[in-house]
Design a protein around this motif. Structure first.
Motif, short mmCIF file in Angstrom:
data_model
loop_
_atom_site.label_atom_id
_atom_site.label_comp_id
_atom_site.label_asym_id
_atom_site.label_seq_id
_atom_site.Cartn_x
_atom_site.Cartn_y
_atom_site.Cartn_z
N GLN A 111 0.82 -1.21 0.00
CA GLN A 111 0.00 0.00 0.00
C GLN A 111 0.86 1.26 0.00
O GLN A 111 0.58 2.22 -0.69
N ASN A 171 3.45 -0.96 4.45
CA ASN A 171 2.09 -1.42 4.75
C ASN A 171 1.54 -2.25 3.60
O ASN A 171 1.66 -1.87 2.43
N LYS A 196 -1.87 -4.67 2.17
CA LYS A 196 -3.28 -5.04 2.30
C LYS A 196 -3.40 -6.54 2.08
O LYS A 196 -2.86 -7.08 1.11
N TRP A 211 -1.33 4.29 9.27
CA TRP A 211 -1.21 2.84 9.16
C TRP A 211 0.10 2.34 9.79
O TRP A 211 0.32 1.12 9.89
N THR A 256 -10.01 -4.22 9.49
CA THR A 256 -11.19 -3.39 9.22
C THR A 256 -12.17 -4.21 8.39
O THR A 256 -11.82 -5.26 7.85
N GLU A 301 -12.95 1.93 0.77
CA GLU A 301 -11.67 1.94 1.49
C GLU A 301 -10.69 0.97 0.82
O GLU A 301 -10.19 0.04 1.45
N SER A 314 -4.93 2.05 1.96
CA SER A 314 -4.64 2.72 3.23
C SER A 314 -3.95 4.07 3.06
O SER A 314 -3.77 4.79 4.03
N PHE A 336 -5.98 7.04 7.25
CA PHE A 336 -6.27 5.64 7.58
C PHE A 336 -7.06 5.50 8.88
O PHE A 336 -7.87 4.59 9.03
N TRP A 366 -4.44 -5.12 7.42
CA TRP A 366 -3.42 -4.18 6.91
C TRP A 366 -2.20 -4.41 7.79
O TRP A 366 -2.19 -3.97 8.94
#
Ligand SMILES: *[C@@H]1O[C@H](CO)[C@@H](O)[C@H](O)[C@H]1NC(C)=O
Ligand SMILES: *[C@@H]1O[C@H](CO)[C@@H](O)[C@H](O)[C@H]1NC(C)=O
Ligand SMILES: *[C@@H]1O[C@H](CO)[C@@H](O)[C@H](O)[C@H]1NC(C)=O
Ligand SMILES: *[C@@H]1O[C@H](CO)[C@@H](O)[C@H](O)[C@H]1NC(C)=O
Ligand SMILES: *[C@@H]1O[C@H](CO)[C@@H](O)[C@H](O)[C@H]1NC(C)=O
Ligand SMILES: *[C@@H]1O[C@H](CO)[C@@H](O)[C@H](O)[C@H]1NC(C)=O
Ligand SMILES: *[C@@H]1O[C@H](CO)[C@@H](O)[C@H](O)[C@H]1NC(C)=O
Ligand SMILES: *[C@@H]1O[C@H](CO)[C@@H](O)[C@H](O)[C@H]1NC(C)=O
Ligand SMILES: *[C@@H]1O[C@H](CO)[C@@H](O)[C@H](O)[C@H]1NC(C)=O
Ligand SMILES: *[C@@H]1O[C@H](CO)[C@@H](O)[C@H](O)[C@H]1NC(C)=O
Ligand SMILES: *[C@@H]1O[C@H](CO)[C@@H](O)[C@H](O)[C@H]1NC(C)=O
Ligand SMILES: [Cu+2]
Length: 809
Positions: A394, A548, A550, A652, A660, A666, A669, A685, A702
């Motif tokens: 991300q 980060n 996902k 994040w 989440t 969304e 992030s 975020f 995440w």
């Protein structure tokens, strides 16, 4: 022993049902059933059987198969793949025909013209993709995600818009601001602090020219913006945004030896620019900093410099210490070829190159690629069932600290630069095995599409340790550990990030990132609290890398729960403990039920097992079937709390991982322009956490990978991938009846029945290669390394691609 075997036997029966898809696509003979062993082995010591002749594929002496991927047709089209050349060209031409956008082509644009900075596929909503992938719906409508750079205004801004649906049709095609993926609802707009970067560069050179006498004396160089500059000026990113827009800059040496060691040559003299607003005549020099002393004007600095007793520090000078070529005595026998792997019977995986769809053993997935984050993977299925909808980077940050203002102010958010444009061609035989399969990746820049040839690699490898083994007085059983890897490498500035995803016979998926390249160092002056002293006047500037990712898991459907199984110390009295308390341990089970509790730490002592399960689909023993997520290296998050540099731009990074509820609103992030407005980022975020229930919902994790990096002498000249490494494993937890790796035929059982001699070598159908390997086929011709292949889109010129090696952004 006996019950373990019969459980395993039940498992194998189930696996063979699930794995029929593999047999269907395999061109090879079905693996020999190993159920015979299971039956025979019920009686201990009864492992006899006739010695098998190994099955030989071809005559000894014939040459081995070429290691090209088997072809396959993807079951569904890749709805995440990029725009076609024709689609991109039609969108660009349509944009330029919209008079209200008032666009100028990038080559002709100055600081006060509007340009197009991105044209790429808008990733479809998961809702629409699932209806297509799992049902009978048609493929989701295609839209282009366009980013405009509006600079023909006093307040320049980037704006994300959607153009579509595609194909472009006069009359029906529309554009609209892209707002739904962002937490800040400002028509997809983010201010652009870089609009005047050319003027800012001129302005800085004016400043440095004003003290050319000093830079010549201290550094034997000048920075004036001319080609014969011998020193450089650059500074912190992001800019300070608290009181106008301010940047601290530093002088740096320029490499003279053809290597890229500029970030190892800080010179220790700094100045601050206040470049608030678009009128360079109003920009102001805020002061100088040298040897821990601040001077509020050039005059004050000059006066001090020419005063008696001014301490002049030694510059950092490049040289062989900073060059990456081999040096030093040759290690014993090191000129001989190290061991290498070959694929004697060809590749054992399938690739649909057009759709970027890949299938290996019981895993299959699609590959996508974007300007911001580079390679991502979608719809990972294992044994015919989706386990992961989306997995990918991300954002990546590198947060520095120091007693000097440039290091202290630096917190790169790398998607501003983008991972896509810097994911260059891989070096066969070095980045990936020479027998790997390669895919291309493309990105938009300046009315062209650039293709980095062979920038994603795919390959199988056999690890240097087995997957399974056991020996007794009667037999030894052992299994080869072969796994499948997809990799790309992005060189963002001084750093090279290698992104690896691998798939294993035990049903697990591993995510890894490694860092190499040149560190960004600091000038060594009174800063022992912020790094080690690693060269003449050099500090290995401390910093945190936080990346980060996902991970959108779908385990047995989208209704999932994040559960914990925690090992806890306890004191228990049992009916059989004669009234005495025993200090021992036990399990406590829990779950994360609400987003309010969704900011997570892996926990002390690795004592918490985290799993994404479907509580409505327990296994035959009543345990939830799921996938566990587990750090493979020491977990980390950002050390700095409430970072002054980042404000709300990278929320994040505050914890190890987060959970989440999945939402089409969304999808990511972060945003590549979060660095442009850190106090009011377009994607905050934190705003994802709004108290929603997480029980049996579509969940997204995440998670952060990264390193606390305090470079030492071993980071010179380059940081090494071996130790700058972070990873996470995603592995089945009570998901299957047994260990799925028992299905591979690449195992052996050697029987010796208590005696000195082997009675049987039981193989399970693996074909023994006897062909001759032509090692020349495994020596890639590195002279064929290609630069960018560029296709001009406006005007569209598909038949005249050209090569560019100086490339990009
Ligand atoms: C269009 O952009 C040009 C610069 O490229 C600018 O001079 C002009 O004012 C802009 N027109 C409008 C209507 O904004
Ligand atoms: C995707 O989902 C968002 C949020 O629900 C919605 O606003 C948008 O229109 C959807 N996109 C398409 C192409 O349907
Ligand atoms: C898809 O269509 C087939 C044939 O019309 C039908 O049998 C099946 O139930 C449909 N599947 C879904 C998920 O709608
Ligand atoms: C749309 O209209 C413009 C101008 O009328 C024309 O140049 C262009 O070729 C048309 N595009 C398509 C896709 O029909
Ligand atoms: C840099 O200095 C030159 C010469 O004094 C001046 O013309 C120019 O405007 C200055 N540039 C900036 C961006 O201030
Ligand atoms: C100063 O730099 C020049 C080239 O710009 C070089 O020729 C000269 O040797 C340098 N002097 C010293 C003392 O390093
Ligand atoms: C760099 O080039 C400029 C313009 O050609 C010249 O005036 C200057 O003396 C040169 N500087 C050095 C250090 O050679
Ligand atoms: C920078 O300049 C702006 C505009 O002139 C001003 O408001 C701000 O206070 C200045 N910041 C600093 C740190 O001097
Ligand atoms: C990669 O791009 C090159 C140049 O356009 C092309 O020749 C090659 O076929 C492409 N490779 C794949 C796997 O698509
Ligand atoms: C960071 O901010 C939070 C929330 O405002 C606050 O509770 C915490 O004390 C702050 N920590 C530091 C180190 O400033
Ligand atoms: C084991 O093999 C050796 C060599 O072939 C042979 O001499 C010996 O008799 C065998 N021993 C038994 C117990 O079969
Ligand atoms: Cu680092």
């Amino acid at each position: 022993m006996k019950s373990a075997i019969s459980t395993l036997a039940t498992g194998l029966a189930v696996f063979s049902l699930l794995s029929h898809v593999v047999d269907q696509v395999s061109a090879r003979p079905s693996p020999k059933s190993s159920s015979k062993w299971m039956k025979d082995s019920r009686a201990r010591g009864g492992l006899g059987g006739a010695r098998k002749n190994p099955i030989r594929l071809r005559d000894a002496g014939a040459s081995c198969s070429a290691p090209v991927a088997q072809s396959i047709v993807a079951p569904k089209s890749n709805v995440w793949a990029g725009l076609t050349d024709a689609e991109a060209a039609s969108v660009i031409s349509w944009l330029f025909s919209q008079k209200d956008l008032n666009l100028t082509t990038t080559d002709d644009a100055g600081e006060w013209d509007n340009t197009v900075t991105l044209v790429e596929l808008m990733i479809p909503n998961k809702t629409d993709s699932l209806a297509y992938l799992d049902g009978n719906a048609t493929a989701p409508a295609r839209y282009a995600h366009v980013q405009l750079d509006h600079r023909a205004t006093e307040e320049p801004y980037f704006q994300d818009i959607l153009v579509g649906p595609l194909p472009i049709k006069n009359g029906t095609t529309r554009y609209e601001p892209l707002t739904y993926p962002y937490t800040r609802k400002t028509d997809g707009r983010v201010r652009n602090l870089e609009a005047d970067s050319d003027s800012l560069s001129d302005w800085k050179h004016n400043v440095s020219a004003s003290i050319a006498d000093i830079t010549l004396e201290l550094f034997n160089g000048t920075a004036t913006g001319l080609d014969n500059d011998t020193i450089d000026v650059w500074g912190q990113d992001p800019y300070w945004q608290e009181d106008g827009i301010v940047q601290w800059n530093q002088f740096w040496g320029l490499p003279t030896d053809g290597f890229d060691e500029g970030t190892l040559l800080p010179l220790g003299l700094y100045f601050a620019a206040n470049f608030t607003g678009r009128d360079p005549s109003k920009w102001a020099l805020l002061g100088w900093f040298y040897n821990d002393v601040f001077y509020s004007s050039t005059e004050e600095f000059k006066t001090a410099f020419y005063s008696e007793g001014f301490e002049k520090l030694k510059p950092n000078i490049g040289g062989s210490w900073a060059a990456t070529d081999q040096k030093g005595p040759v290690l014993p026998l090191d000129t001989l070829s190290p061991p290498m792997a070959v694929t004697p019977q060809g590749s054992r995986y399938f690739v649909d190159t057009e759709q970027k769809y890949i299938k290996w053993m019981d895993f299959e997935f699609y590959v996508a690629f974007s300007r911001d984050t580079g390679m991502r993977i979608y719809n990972i299925k294992y044994k015919g069932k989706r386990i992961i909808y989306e997995l990918g980077l991300q954002e990546a940050l590198a947060h520095y600290a120091g007693n000097d203002p440039v290091q202290s102010g630096t917190s790169y958010l790398d998607t501003y630069y983008g991972f896509g444009p810097y994911s260059f061609q891989l070096v066969a035989g070095y980045d990936c095995p020479s027998y790997a399969t390669y895919l291309n990746s493309s990105f938009y820049t300046a009315e062209t599409t650039h293709t980095h040839v062979n920038s994603i690699c795919l390959f199988e490898s056999t690890a240097d340790y087995p997957l399974q083994r056991h020996s007794t007085s009667d037999y030894v059983s052992v299994t080869k550990n072969t796994y499948f890897t997809i990799r790309s490498v992005a060189t963002v500035g001084n750093y090279d990030y290698a992104f690896t995803y691998s798939f294993h016979l035990d049903g697990s998926v591993h995510v890894e990132v490694r860092a190499s390249g040149y560190i960004q160092s600091a000038y060594w002056a009174n800063n022992e609290d912020y790094g080690f002293h690693i060269h003449d006047s050099l500090s290995g500037s401390m910093h945190d890398h936080v990346l980060n990712y996902k991970l959108d898991m779908d385990v047995l459907g989208t209704a999932n729960t994040l559960t914990t199984t925690k090992l806890v110390p306890t004191t228990e009295t049992y009916p059989w403990s004669f009234g005495t308390a025993r200090n021992t341990m036990k399990l406590t089970r829990g779950q994360i039920s609400n987003e309010d509790d969704g900011k997570l730490s892996w926990g002390d002592n690795s004592a918490t097992m985290w799993a994404i399960v479907n509580t409505d689909a327990p296994n035959e023993f009543g345990e939830n079937r799921g996938y566990r997520i587990m750090p493979a290296t020491a977990p980390m998050h950002l050390t700095v709390q409430n970072s002054t540099n980042l404000a709300k731009a990278a929320q994040w990074a505050t914890h190890d991982f987060f959970v989440t509820r999945q939402k089409d609103t969304e999808p990511r992030s972060a945003h590549p322009a979060n660095s442009q407005d850190v106090h009011d980022p377009i994607v905050d975020f934190d705003a994802f956490f709004d108290g929603e229930s997480l029980e049996q919902e579509d969940l997204v994790l995440w998670f952060n990978l990264g390193m606390h990096h305090v470079p030492h002498t071993g980071d010179l000249p380059n940081t090494v991938f071996t130790t700058a490494h972070s990873g996470l494993q995603i592995l089945p937890l009570n998901y299957l009846p047994g260990d799925p790796s028992r299905e591979t035929v690449n195992m052996v059982r050697v029987d010796y029945s208590g005696g000195p001699n082997v009675t049987t070598v039981e193989t399970f159908g693996q074909l023994l290669p006897t062909c001759a390997v032509d090692l020349a086929e495994y020596e890639p011709d590195l002279h064929s390394y290609t630069g960018d292949v560029v296709i001009r889109k406006f005007p569209f010129d598909p038949n005249d691609p050209y090569l560019e090696t100086d490339s990009i952004v």
